[in-house]
Design a protein around this motif. Structure first.
Motif, PDB file in Angstrom:
ATOM      1  N   ALA A  12       6.015   2.507  -2.274  1.00  0.00           N
ATOM      2  CA  ALA A  12       5.586   3.904  -2.148  1.00  0.00           C
ATOM      3  C   ALA A  12       5.409   4.323  -0.700  1.00  0.00           C
ATOM      4  CB  ALA A  12       4.277   4.104  -2.911  1.00  0.00           C
ATOM      5  N   GLY A  13       5.642   3.393   0.230  1.00  0.00           N
ATOM      6  CA  GLY A  13       5.538   3.725   1.643  1.00  0.00           C
ATOM      7  C   GLY A  13       4.143   3.604   2.213  1.00  0.00           C
ATOM      8  N   ILE A  14       3.315   2.741   1.591  1.00  0.00           N
ATOM      9  CA  ILE A  14       1.945   2.541   2.058  1.00  0.00           C
ATOM     10  C   ILE A  14       1.752   1.071   2.388  1.00  0.00           C
ATOM     11  CG2 ILE A  14      -0.489   2.582   1.392  1.00  0.00           C
ATOM     12  CD1 ILE A  14       0.125   5.033  -0.285  1.00  0.00           C
ATOM     13  N   TRP A  15       1.214   0.810   3.575  1.00  0.00           N
ATOM     14  CA  TRP A  15       1.002  -0.567   4.029  1.00  0.00           C
ATOM     15  C   TRP A  15      -0.494  -0.855   4.108  1.00  0.00           C
ATOM     16  CZ3 TRP A  15       5.235  -3.754   5.352  1.00  0.00           C
ATOM     17  CH2 TRP A  15       4.886  -5.036   5.781  1.00  0.00           C
ATOM     18  N   VAL A  16      -0.928  -1.840   3.331  1.00  0.00           N
ATOM     19  CA  VAL A  16      -2.317  -2.293   3.381  1.00  0.00           C
ATOM     20  C   VAL A  16      -2.332  -3.810   3.534  1.00  0.00           C
ATOM     21  CG1 VAL A  16      -3.114  -0.387   1.927  1.00  0.00           C
ATOM     22  CG2 VAL A  16      -2.505  -2.568   0.870  1.00  0.00           C
ATOM     23  N   GLY A  17      -3.471  -4.342   3.908  1.00  0.00           N
ATOM     24  CA  GLY A  17      -3.590  -5.783   4.015  1.00  0.00           C
ATOM     25  C   GLY A  17      -3.725  -6.423   2.645  1.00  0.00           C
ATOM     26  N   ALA A  18      -2.942  -7.474   2.397  1.00  0.00           N
ATOM     27  CA  ALA A  18      -3.067  -8.256   1.162  1.00  0.00           C
ATOM     28  C   ALA A  18      -3.693  -9.591   1.543  1.00  0.00           C
ATOM     29  CB  ALA A  18      -1.704  -8.456   0.512  1.00  0.00           C
ATOM     30  N   ILE A  19      -4.952  -9.778   1.213  1.00  0.00           N
ATOM     31  CA  ILE A  19      -5.726 -10.915   1.705  1.00  0.00           C
ATOM     32  C   ILE A  19      -5.884 -11.970   0.613  1.00  0.00           C
ATOM     33  CG2 ILE A  19      -7.834 -11.618   2.886  1.00  0.00           C
ATOM     34  CD1 ILE A  19      -6.163  -9.508   4.382  1.00  0.00           C
ATOM     35  N   ARG A  20      -5.460 -13.192   0.952  1.00  0.00           N
ATOM     36  CA  ARG A  20      -5.441 -14.288  -0.007  1.00  0.00           C
ATOM     37  C   ARG A  20      -6.364 -15.411   0.468  1.00  0.00           C
ATOM     38  NH1 ARG A  20      -0.541 -12.081   1.067  1.00  0.00           N
ATOM     39  NH2 ARG A  20       0.848 -11.580  -0.671  1.00  0.00           N
ATOM     40  N   PRO A  21      -6.735 -16.318  -0.454  1.00  0.00           N
ATOM     41  CA  PRO A  21      -7.433 -17.541  -0.027  1.00  0.00           C
ATOM     42  C   PRO A  21      -6.525 -18.327   0.928  1.00  0.00           C
ATOM     43  CG  PRO A  21      -7.585 -17.248  -2.405  1.00  0.00           C
ATOM     44  CD  PRO A  21      -6.579 -16.236  -1.910  1.00  0.00           C
ATOM     45  N   PRO A  22      -7.059 -19.064   1.901  1.00  0.00           N
ATOM     46  CA  PRO A  22      -8.482 -19.359   2.074  1.00  0.00           C
ATOM     47  C   PRO A  22      -9.235 -18.350   2.931  1.00  0.00           C
ATOM     48  CG  PRO A  22      -7.205 -20.644   3.618  1.00  0.00           C
ATOM     49  CD  PRO A  22      -6.206 -19.874   2.811  1.00  0.00           C
ATOM     50  N   THR A  23      -8.571 -17.253   3.336  1.00  0.00           N
ATOM     51  CA  THR A  23      -9.274 -16.236   4.117  1.00  0.00           C
ATOM     52  C   THR A  23     -10.439 -15.665   3.334  1.00  0.00           C
ATOM     53  OG1 THR A  23      -7.201 -15.691   5.232  1.00  0.00           O
ATOM     54  CG2 THR A  23      -8.988 -14.092   5.417  1.00  0.00           C
ATOM     55  N   VAL A  24     -10.253 -15.499   2.031  1.00  0.00           N
ATOM     56  CA  VAL A  24     -11.326 -15.077   1.126  1.00  0.00           C
ATOM     57  C   VAL A  24     -11.457 -16.129   0.023  1.00  0.00           C
ATOM     58  CG1 VAL A  24     -11.072 -12.614   1.591  1.00  0.00           C
ATOM     59  CG2 VAL A  24      -9.698 -13.683  -0.217  1.00  0.00           C
ATOM     60  N   PRO A  25     -12.606 -16.193  -0.663  1.00  0.00           N
ATOM     61  CA  PRO A  25     -12.786 -17.208  -1.710  1.00  0.00           C
ATOM     62  C   PRO A  25     -11.760 -17.094  -2.831  1.00  0.00           C
ATOM     63  CG  PRO A  25     -14.892 -16.215  -1.106  1.00  0.00           C
ATOM     64  CD  PRO A  25     -13.824 -15.398  -0.434  1.00  0.00           C
ATOM     65  N   LYS A  26     -11.475 -18.224  -3.457  1.00  0.00           N
ATOM     66  CA  LYS A  26     -10.555 -18.229  -4.604  1.00  0.00           C
ATOM     67  C   LYS A  26     -11.051 -17.262  -5.685  1.00  0.00           C
ATOM     68  CE  LYS A  26      -8.786 -22.951  -4.087  1.00  0.00           C
ATOM     69  NZ  LYS A  26      -8.650 -24.293  -4.711  1.00  0.00           N
ATOM     70  N   GLY A  27     -10.094 -16.549  -6.277  1.00  0.00           N
ATOM     71  CA  GLY A  27     -10.443 -15.597  -7.325  1.00  0.00           C
ATOM     72  C   GLY A  27     -10.827 -14.228  -6.803  1.00  0.00           C
ATOM     73  N   SER A  28     -10.817 -14.063  -5.465  1.00  0.00           N
ATOM     74  CA  SER A  28     -11.203 -12.762  -4.913  1.00  0.00           C
ATOM     75  C   SER A  28     -10.109 -12.181  -4.019  1.00  0.00           C
ATOM     76  CB  SER A  28     -12.508 -12.864  -4.124  1.00  0.00           C
ATOM     77  OG  SER A  28     -12.333 -13.608  -2.930  1.00  0.00           O
ATOM     78  N   ALA A  29      -8.855 -12.506  -4.313  1.00  0.00           N
ATOM     79  CA  ALA A  29      -7.740 -11.913  -3.568  1.00  0.00           C
ATOM     80  C   ALA A  29      -7.884 -10.397  -3.603  1.00  0.00           C
ATOM     81  CB  ALA A  29      -6.416 -12.348  -4.172  1.00  0.00           C
ATOM     82  N   ARG A  30      -7.548  -9.760  -2.499  1.00  0.00           N
ATOM     83  CA  ARG A  30      -7.875  -8.336  -2.413  1.00  0.00           C
ATOM     84  C   ARG A  30      -6.925  -7.564  -1.512  1.00  0.00           C
ATOM     85  NH1 ARG A  30     -13.551  -9.499   0.220  1.00  0.00           N
ATOM     86  NH2 ARG A  30     -13.313 -11.125  -1.337  1.00  0.00           N
ATOM     87  N   LEU A  31      -6.967  -6.269  -1.699  1.00  0.00           N
ATOM     88  CA  LEU A  31      -6.391  -5.358  -0.734  1.00  0.00           C
ATOM     89  C   LEU A  31      -7.485  -5.059   0.291  1.00  0.00           C
ATOM     90  CD1 LEU A  31      -4.721  -2.807  -3.172  1.00  0.00           C
ATOM     91  CD2 LEU A  31      -3.579  -4.677  -1.964  1.00  0.00           C
ATOM     92  N   ARG A  32      -7.149  -5.176   1.558  1.00  0.00           N
ATOM     93  CA  ARG A  32      -8.108  -4.823   2.614  1.00  0.00           C
ATOM     94  C   ARG A  32      -7.640  -3.516   3.237  1.00  0.00           C
ATOM     95  NH1 ARG A  32      -8.712  -5.352   8.255  1.00  0.00           N
ATOM     96  NH2 ARG A  32     -10.864  -5.762   8.943  1.00  0.00           N
ATOM     97  N   ILE A  33      -8.241  -2.435   2.793  1.00  0.00           N
ATOM     98  CA  ILE A  33      -7.892  -1.110   3.282  1.00  0.00           C
ATOM     99  C   ILE A  33      -8.804  -0.773   4.450  1.00  0.00           C
ATOM    100  CG2 ILE A  33      -7.914   1.349   2.707  1.00  0.00           C
ATOM    101  CD1 ILE A  33      -7.265   0.425  -0.207  1.00  0.00           C
ATOM    102  N   THR A  34      -8.216  -0.313   5.539  1.00  0.00           N
ATOM    103  CA  THR A  34      -9.015   0.108   6.683  1.00  0.00           C
ATOM    104  C   THR A  34      -8.684   1.555   7.025  1.00  0.00           C
ATOM    105  OG1 THR A  34      -7.383  -0.896   8.170  1.00  0.00           O
ATOM    106  CG2 THR A  34      -9.352  -2.174   7.675  1.00  0.00           C
ATOM    107  N   LEU A  35      -9.729   2.318   7.221  1.00  0.00           N
ATOM    108  CA  LEU A  35      -9.602   3.741   7.528  1.00  0.00           C
ATOM    109  C   LEU A  35      -9.872   3.979   9.005  1.00  0.00           C
ATOM    110  CD1 LEU A  35     -11.648   4.980   4.456  1.00  0.00           C
ATOM    111  CD2 LEU A  35      -9.160   5.020   4.677  1.00  0.00           C
ATOM    112  N   ASN A  36      -9.289   5.052   9.538  1.00  0.00           N
ATOM    113  CA  ASN A  36      -9.584   5.420  10.922  1.00  0.00           C
ATOM    114  C   ASN A  36      -9.583   6.928  11.079  1.00  0.00           C
ATOM    115  OD1 ASN A  36      -6.876   6.392  11.832  1.00  0.00           O
ATOM    116  ND2 ASN A  36      -6.275   4.245  11.533  1.00  0.00           N
ATOM    117  N   VAL A  37      -9.938   7.372  12.284  1.00  0.00           N
ATOM    118  CA  VAL A  37     -10.125   8.804  12.509  1.00  0.00           C
ATOM    119  C   VAL A  37      -8.821   9.592  12.432  1.00  0.00           C
ATOM    120  CG1 VAL A  37     -12.153   8.413  13.945  1.00  0.00           C
ATOM    121  CG2 VAL A  37      -9.911   8.558  15.024  1.00  0.00           C
ATOM    122  N   ASN A  38      -7.681   8.928  12.592  1.00  0.00           N
ATOM    123  CA  ASN A  38      -6.405   9.638  12.582  1.00  0.00           C
ATOM    124  C   ASN A  38      -5.816   9.799  11.186  1.00  0.00           C
ATOM    125  OD1 ASN A  38      -6.172  10.172  15.368  1.00  0.00           O
ATOM    126  ND2 ASN A  38      -5.477   8.089  15.769  1.00  0.00           N
TER     127      ASN A  38
END
Length: 383
Positions: A336-362
């Motif tokens: 769809a043309g949207i880039w977000v962080g896809a965060i997997r273990p071991p960066t985050v605990p097992k079972g908590s894989a997530r999208l890491r969305i970050t917002l900014n002023v622009n």
């Protein structure tokens, strides 16, 4: 294939099989189009940058970097203990101390280097350090190398932290101000009170909090003994600083090998970072715009049925859980043309894989509208 080549190949195969192989992505982007880039001939809206205040593309900061290069050149040329420490560095340190109330500061080329150097220089075998379960990898690596005993408490659990401090009498407690994968905020005032009562120092990794948090929440000399600030997040540049007492900083200058044996931060980068401190701290307009965007995103998610956490910072995690689901949602957004962080273990605990969305002023409201609409569609198929 034998030896080191075999080891490397086997590690790659194992990571690929587990869905955990990391790889770089080459992007094409310009300062004239904030939050947009192209990759492999497709254009994307970027919701994964830590440039929370949009300063990396601000005309003022671009001009400051150019002016810094004109004044000082593009490189420092030596270690800070030889001839690499100049006026631009000293002025940046002074500005950071003025902004936080600390007595002294020490510049590094990256936040990872600053955190790692701090841990392995301050602590050694026989010392005990208490830390939040979710502190950054740079802090953990530094503590492991130091030989100190590390006792960790459940994330942001104040009572658990208090129990460990009373039981082990550590030299210090280590936490983050804003946690990089969850976006939540540490109870700094309460932790500092407990540490002070027990004679322990409170060390705060303020990478994602500096320039973002409100006056009531922000780290400073009144609620921590040492504060690590990075310039690559809200300040939009590159580098980092350790802030603390004069005695502590003098000790690090004399003993931190990462500092002693590294070429100093570019003076032009220091000059630009000094400008960024002024832009980020002295006005408040950027923080208000960021706060408005965060509130808009959260309200829209609530209306659209997108489950979010209680984070009120620019870091907005969407917990997906399974790696397979995360990959499908990530690919849907990418198409769809949207880039977000896809965060997997071991960066985050097992079972908590997530999208890491970050917002900014622009980010515009229309861009956030598109993000939440696509999120709702992508996540609905995984329920």
């Amino acid at each position: 294939m034998t030896g080191l080549s075999a080891k490397i190949a086997q590690a790659k195969v194992a990571a690929q099989a587990a869905g955990l192989l990391r790889a770089r992505v080459q992007l094409t982007q310009t300062a004239s189009s904030p939050n947009q880039f192209s990759c492999e001939a497709q254009h994307y809206l970027n919701f994964s940058s830590n440039d929370y205040l949009g300063l990396s593309v601000s005309p003022q900061l671009i001009d400051a970097l150019v002016e810094g290069a004109r004044r000082y050149g593009v490189g420092s040329g030596a270690s800070p203990l030889v001839t690499g420490y100049g006026d631009a560095h000293a002025e940046l340190e002074s500005s950071l101390c003025k902004a936080t109330g600390h007595e002294a500061a020490l510049l590094f080329c990256s936040g990872f280097s600053a955190n790692s150097a701090l841990m392995k220089t301050l602590f050694g075998t026989g010392d005990t350090v208490v830390a939040d379960k979710l502190i950054h990898a740079s802090l953990i690596d530094g503590l492991r190398e130091s030989g100190a005993t590390l006792r960790r408490f459940s994330h942001n659990d104040l009572l658990a932290a208090q129990r460990l401090i009373k039981a082990h009498q550590p030299l210090a407690l280590v936490t983050e101000s804003v946690f990089s994968m969850d976006g939540d905020v540490a109870p700094l005032s309460q932790l500092y009170k407990t540490c002070t009562q027990q004679g322990s120092w409170l060390i705060v990794d303020d990478a994602h909090g500096f320039g973002v948090l409100s006056a009531q929440q922000q780290a400073n000399a009144h609620n921590c003994d040492i504060q690590v600030v990075t310039f690559g997040k809200a300040l939009g540049g590159q580098g980092a600083a350790i802030l603390g007492s004069r005695a502590c900083i003098d000790f690090l200058v004399a003993n931190a090998r990462d500092y002693i044996y590294s070429t100093a931060l570019s003076p032009s980068a220091a000059y630009a970072a000094n400008c960024a401190v002024s832009l980020a701290i002295e006005t408040g307009e950027l923080q208000q715009k960021l706060t408005d965007n965060i509130a808009y995103f959260k309200a829209l998610c609530l209306q659209s049925g997108v489950a979010i956490t209680d984070s009120n910072t620019p870091i907005q995690p969407i917990i997906v859980g399974k790696l397979e689901s995360l990959q499908r949602v990530f690919e849907y957004l990418k198409q769809a043309g949207i880039w977000v962080g896809a965060i997997r273990p071991p960066t985050v605990p097992k079972g908590s894989a997530r999208l890491r969305i970050t917002l900014n002023v622009n980010h515009s409201h229309s861009q956030i509208d598109m993000l939440v609409s696509c999120l709702a569609s992508a996540l609905s198929s995984e329920r």
